[in-house]
Design an enzyme around this catalytic site. Structure first.
Site, PDB file in Angstrom:
ATOM      1  CB  CYS A  10      -0.934   0.000   1.197  1.00  0.00           C
ATOM      2  SG  CYS A  10      -1.872  -1.513   1.360  1.00  0.00           S
TER       3      CYS A  10
ATOM      4  CG  HIS B  39      -3.509   2.983   2.824  1.00  0.00           C
ATOM      5  ND1 HIS B  39      -3.777   2.710   1.497  1.00  0.00           N
ATOM      6  CD2 HIS B  39      -3.623   1.802   3.484  1.00  0.00           C
ATOM      7  CE1 HIS B  39      -4.012   1.424   1.371  1.00  0.00           C
ATOM      8  NE2 HIS B  39      -3.943   0.847   2.553  1.00  0.00           N
TER       9      HIS B  39
ATOM     10  CG  ASN C 102      -6.506  -1.567   1.507  1.00  0.00           C
ATOM     11  OD1 ASN C 102      -5.866  -1.016   0.610  1.00  0.00           O
ATOM     12  ND2 ASN C 102      -5.930  -2.105   2.562  1.00  0.00           N
TER      13      ASN C 102
END
Ligand code: COA
Length: 333
Positions: A119, A260, A290
């Protein structure tokens, strides 16, 4: 690892993003595994996610996002000298997804490679390309975060399958002209002692997929969620604080924090600890879940295109992921 001063300032000249058409709602997931819309929304903030079509690869998502970023930057594919794709779901183990993107765009003058930082990959790519531009090696770079996480999701594991989605985000970086904004400060870090908290254990040389283990879901994401949560909050807070301090800013100077997009509770905890009001924190995870390396890139593009910040505003990007890895960037837009 940090940096503040560059020989040549580097700005973000354009952003783009792309998500697949297919929407997978919490209700649909609840019909497949033992979960509920209420549980997913309360624990994560996610309402739905996008799922790439069969035959739609990570490079296709990446290319679509890249075209939009190039268009906004007013540059042609041949102007790009560097392409970095951040992904943990490449089209093929080799060659790099960036090579497929280079071909699809017709960016024949670009050096192209992938990076694997989960990520955190988009901000790792930002720092690498910023440095290569400011050192004078390249003029224009294209960085992309792109993932087809649906291909590495264990669809029978309710603790992970509700979290992830597919998509891509891109940005064009170039030398800044006098008076233009710039990437002011960057930070990135890694803690390799915590690899076991979030991983795809199989499919590499440590644990190849064999006919014996093919049904064990070793090629899918596994996570110790509670542990990851704790580290995510602490590391993102520290990374954001470092770039804010190096930029010489105060929390009240910041027009927008783009974190994020993994979990709304993590985002709220970070906003609280940074003393930035929630309305200045950009959130779109309810729509996409996500999307790993793509998440902050898609969020940056959406915030940019919907006028959340304007030229001259101070913005902070901050990310966290498997590795463990983390990164942040302070940008004057
Ligand atoms: N639906 C319903 N129940 C679920 C569920 C689901 N989708 N997933 C887990 N549960 C259950 C668990 O089995 C557990 O039940 P038990 O108490 O009977 O054992 C209970 O819910 C609590 O599970 P737990 O894992 O403790 O929940 P949590 O509050 O930690 O939330 C996460 C789980 C994954 C949402 C949370 O840990 C998280 O977001 N972690 C960080 C994840 C992340 O950001 N990862 C990416 C970083 S890049």
């Amino acid at each position: 690892m940090s940096e503040t001063k560059s020989v040549i300032d580097v700005c973000i000249a354009g952003t783009g993003s792309y998500v697949p058409e297919r929407i997978l709602s919490n209700e649909e997931l609840a019909a497949k595994v033992d979960t509920s819309d209420e549980w997913i929304v309360t624990r994560t903030g996610i309402k739905e996610r996008r799922i790439a079509a069969e035959g739609q690869f990570t490079s296709h998502l990446a290319t679509n996002a890249a075209r939009k970023a190039l268009e906004q930057a007013g540059l042609a594919a041949e102007d790009i000298e560097l392409i970095i794709v951040a992904t943990i779901t490449p089209d093929t183990p080799t060659p790099a997804t960036a090579c497929h993107v280079q071909k699809a765009l017709g960016a024949s003058k670009a050096v192209a490679f992938d990076i694997s930082a989960a990520c955190s990959g988009f901000l790792y790519a930002m720092k690498i390309s910023k440095r290569l531009i400011s050192d004078g090696a390249f003029k224009n770079a294209l960085i992309i975060g792109a993932e087809k996480l649906s291909s590495v999701t264990n669809w029978s594991d309710r603790s992970t399958c509700v979290l992830f989605g597919d998509g891509a985000g891109a940005a064009v970086l170039r030398r800044a002209e006098p008076g233009e904004g710039s990437i002011v400060a960057t930070e990135m870090g890694t803690d390799g002692s915590l690899t076991h908290l979030l991983e795809i254990p199989g499919g590499g040389t440590a644990c190849p997929i064999t006919s014996e283990n093919v049904n064990d879901n070793l090629q899918t994401l596994s996570m110790l969620g509670k542990e990851v949560f704790k580290h995510a909050v602490n590391r993102m807070k520290e990374a954001a604080e470092k770039v804010i301090e190096r930029a010489g800013w105060q929390p009240e100077d910041i027009a927008c924090v783009i974190p994020h997009q993994a979990n709304l509770r993590i985002i709220d905890a970070i906003a609280d600890r940074l003393a930035v009001p929630n309305e200045r924190v950009f959130v779109n995870l309810h729509k996409y879940g996500n999307t790993s390396a793509a998440a902050v890139a898609i969020a940056l593009d959406e915030a940019n295109r919907t006028g959340v910040f304007k030229r001259g505003d101070k913005i902070v990007l901050v990310v966290f992921g498997a590795g463990l890895t983390w990164a942040a960037a302070a940008i004057e837009w």
